[in-house]
Scaffold this motif. Structure first.
Motif, mmCIF file in Angstrom:
data_model
loop_
_atom_site.group_PDB
_atom_site.id
_atom_site.type_symbol
_atom_site.label_atom_id
_atom_site.label_comp_id
_atom_site.label_asym_id
_atom_site.label_seq_id
_atom_site.Cartn_x
_atom_site.Cartn_y
_atom_site.Cartn_z
ATOM 1 N N SER A 1 -56.315 15.844 36.218
ATOM 2 C CA SER A 1 -56.326 15.387 34.831
ATOM 3 C C SER A 1 -56.522 16.527 33.849
ATOM 4 N N LEU B 1 -53.197 18.136 33.399
ATOM 5 C CA LEU B 1 -52.345 17.293 32.547
ATOM 6 C C LEU B 1 -52.739 17.465 31.076
ATOM 7 N N VAL C 1 -50.423 18.664 27.934
ATOM 8 C CA VAL C 1 -50.298 17.898 26.682
ATOM 9 C C VAL C 1 -50.641 18.791 25.488
ATOM 10 N N LYS D 1 -48.105 19.676 22.406
ATOM 11 C CA LYS D 1 -48.396 19.438 20.988
ATOM 12 C C LYS D 1 -48.224 20.712 20.168
ATOM 13 N N LEU E 1 -47.097 12.039 36.987
ATOM 14 C CA LEU E 1 -46.679 11.878 35.585
ATOM 15 C C LEU E 1 -46.306 10.423 35.306
ATOM 16 N N THR F 1 -49.495 8.150 35.259
ATOM 17 C CA THR F 1 -50.280 8.345 34.039
ATOM 18 C C THR F 1 -49.451 8.023 32.789
ATOM 19 N N ARG F 2 -48.196 7.688 33.016
ATOM 20 C CA ARG F 2 -47.233 7.350 31.941
ATOM 21 C C ARG F 2 -46.974 8.526 31.004
ATOM 22 N N LEU F 3 -47.267 9.700 31.464
ATOM 23 C CA LEU F 3 -46.966 10.882 30.665
ATOM 24 C C LEU F 3 -45.503 11.283 30.801
ATOM 25 N N ASP F 4 -44.812 10.687 31.770
ATOM 26 C CA ASP F 4 -43.379 11.005 31.903
ATOM 27 C C ASP F 4 -42.621 10.632 30.640
ATOM 28 N N ALA G 1 -43.833 10.909 27.657
ATOM 29 C CA ALA G 1 -44.237 11.793 26.565
ATOM 30 C C ALA G 1 -43.582 13.170 26.654
ATOM 31 N N PHE G 2 -43.365 13.627 27.881
ATOM 32 C CA PHE G 2 -42.818 14.976 28.074
ATOM 33 C C PHE G 2 -41.298 14.964 28.140
#
Lengths: 282, 95
Positions: free
Chosen positions: B50, B53, B57, B61, B83, B86-89, B91-92
């Motif tokens: 984490s 990650l 992030v 930003k 990814l 964590t549902r960051l896929d 975002a990136f």
């Protein structure tokens, strides 16, 4: 991992198993909201690549953060989340996870991925050789231990010396959170376990020796994950108390084979001691 | 002379976790002092925790505030799955 392996993960993530799993991976979790999702992802990806049916069991231990909600929200088809009303200790969480497992081989692994799941195969090879219990070891020759604090190093050395002197358990690291069992061995050992706190590993290995189970250790890579909940000084005191308690329990007959932990009611495997013949033949 | 932002690229290998976060940040900050965008090759990374990650992030930003982007290049399967979980896929930018 190939495209086919990633497809295997996606199938595992969305389609409930139709067969008995070959492997069960139990992850005890207490307030692991910061660490558990990457661990689940790493374990799931690796295990799916092995090509055998498997299940993951996350055994919450009364978490007060959002661990339960985060894991539940993943909606993974073959992840069984066991929720505890209260914090009962890591040993109780592992025990509940073991009793819920259906795999022929059961691994319990810490939620911080401090022992990378890539070493699953190293332990499995020993099960294939006929061992009933295989312990990941940070102290065995060939282990690779990174970023371990001085206090934990001293603590581990003290534990190792104490355990080997008092119990003559044939492993040099009783506390590593990466242990594999045959299903029969797991049910037998955890149905007799009475210690729920930090020392439950030691009790399990003591019982394995007492019941004549074949036990060995495998050197592992281990990375000290930040945020460890182990307070070395406090745990050392508790550990010594538990050493005495295990001896006392043994003398009092607490571990007799007709005594079973109440949590084991309804467990699939009977929890009997494997016959010597079977163990030698395994 | 005009300085035109370019895309720089770094490649990570092994385990990217809290122990590596500080050095990652130092390197990234150095690169982003002269570039608005950064590609991070994750093909040989077997685990991200984490903290890692969060560092990605943060870098994303910073890139976007400068008018660029952070691009995750060919993440390994475990990293891709992490990814996704964590549902960051979403975002990136992942190639």
């Amino acid at each position: 991992m190939t495209e086919t392996d990633l497809a295997a993960y996606r199938h595992w993530a969305t389609t409930p198993l139709q067969t008995k799993p070959t492997y069960s991976v139990v992850i005890p979790a207490y307030n692991e909201e910061w660490r558990i999702i990457p661990t689940i992802g790493a374990i799931a990806t690796h295990m799916c690549a092995l090509g055998e049916p498997w299940e993951m069991i996350v055994a919450d231990d009364g978490s007060t953060d959002s661990t339960v909600e985060l894991v539940a929200d993943l909606g993974l088809a073959n992840l069984n989340l066991l929720v505890a009303d209260a914090n009962g200790g890591k040993g109780s969480a592992v025990r509940r996870g073991i009793f819920e497992s259906s795999g022929e081989i059961v691994l319990f692994a810490d939620a911080d991925q401090s022992t990378p799941i890539e070493q699953f195969g190293d332990l499995l090879a020993k099960i294939d050789e006929g061992y009933d219990v295989v312990v990941g070891s940070r102290a065995a020759v060939g282990a690779d231990v990174a970023s371990k604090s001085l206090s934990r190093t001293i603590f581990s050395y003290g534990l190792k010396t104490l355990v080997q002197t008092l119990f003559r358990i044939p492993v040099s690291d009783t506390q590593c959170g990466f242990k594999m069992f045959t299903a029969d061995a797991a049910m037998l050992l955890f149905s007799r376990q009475v210690i729920d706190e930090f020392s439950f590993d030691l009790e399990i290995l003591f019982l394995a020796k007492k019941f004549g189970l074949r036990t060995t250790e495998v050197p592992v890579t281990w990375i000290d994950a930040p945020g460890s909940k182990v307070d070395a000084a406090k745990v050392a005191v508790e550990f010594v108390k538990d050493l005495i308690a295990i001896r006392r329990n043994d003398l009092a007959g607490v571990y007799a084979t007709d005594n079973h932990h109440p949590d084991s009611a309804g467990v699939k495997a009977g929890g009997s001691i494997p016959s010597q013949t079977n163990r030698q033949a395994a | 002379m005009n300085i035109i932002p370019t895309v720089s690229e770094i490649e990570l290998q092994g385990r990217f976790d809290a122990h590596e976060a500080e050095s990652f940040r130092e390197i990234v900050d150095g690169i982003l002092a002269n570039s608005a965008s950064l590609s991070v090759v994750l093909t040989a990374v077997d685990f991200v925790d984490s903290t890692a990650l969060a560092e990605l992030v943060r870098a994303m930003k910073r890139c976007r505030e400068a008018g660029g982007d952070l691009i995750l290049v060919k993440p390994s399967d475990p990293v891709r799955v992490i990814l996704e979980l964590t549902r960051l896929d979403a975002a990136f930018t992942i190639t």
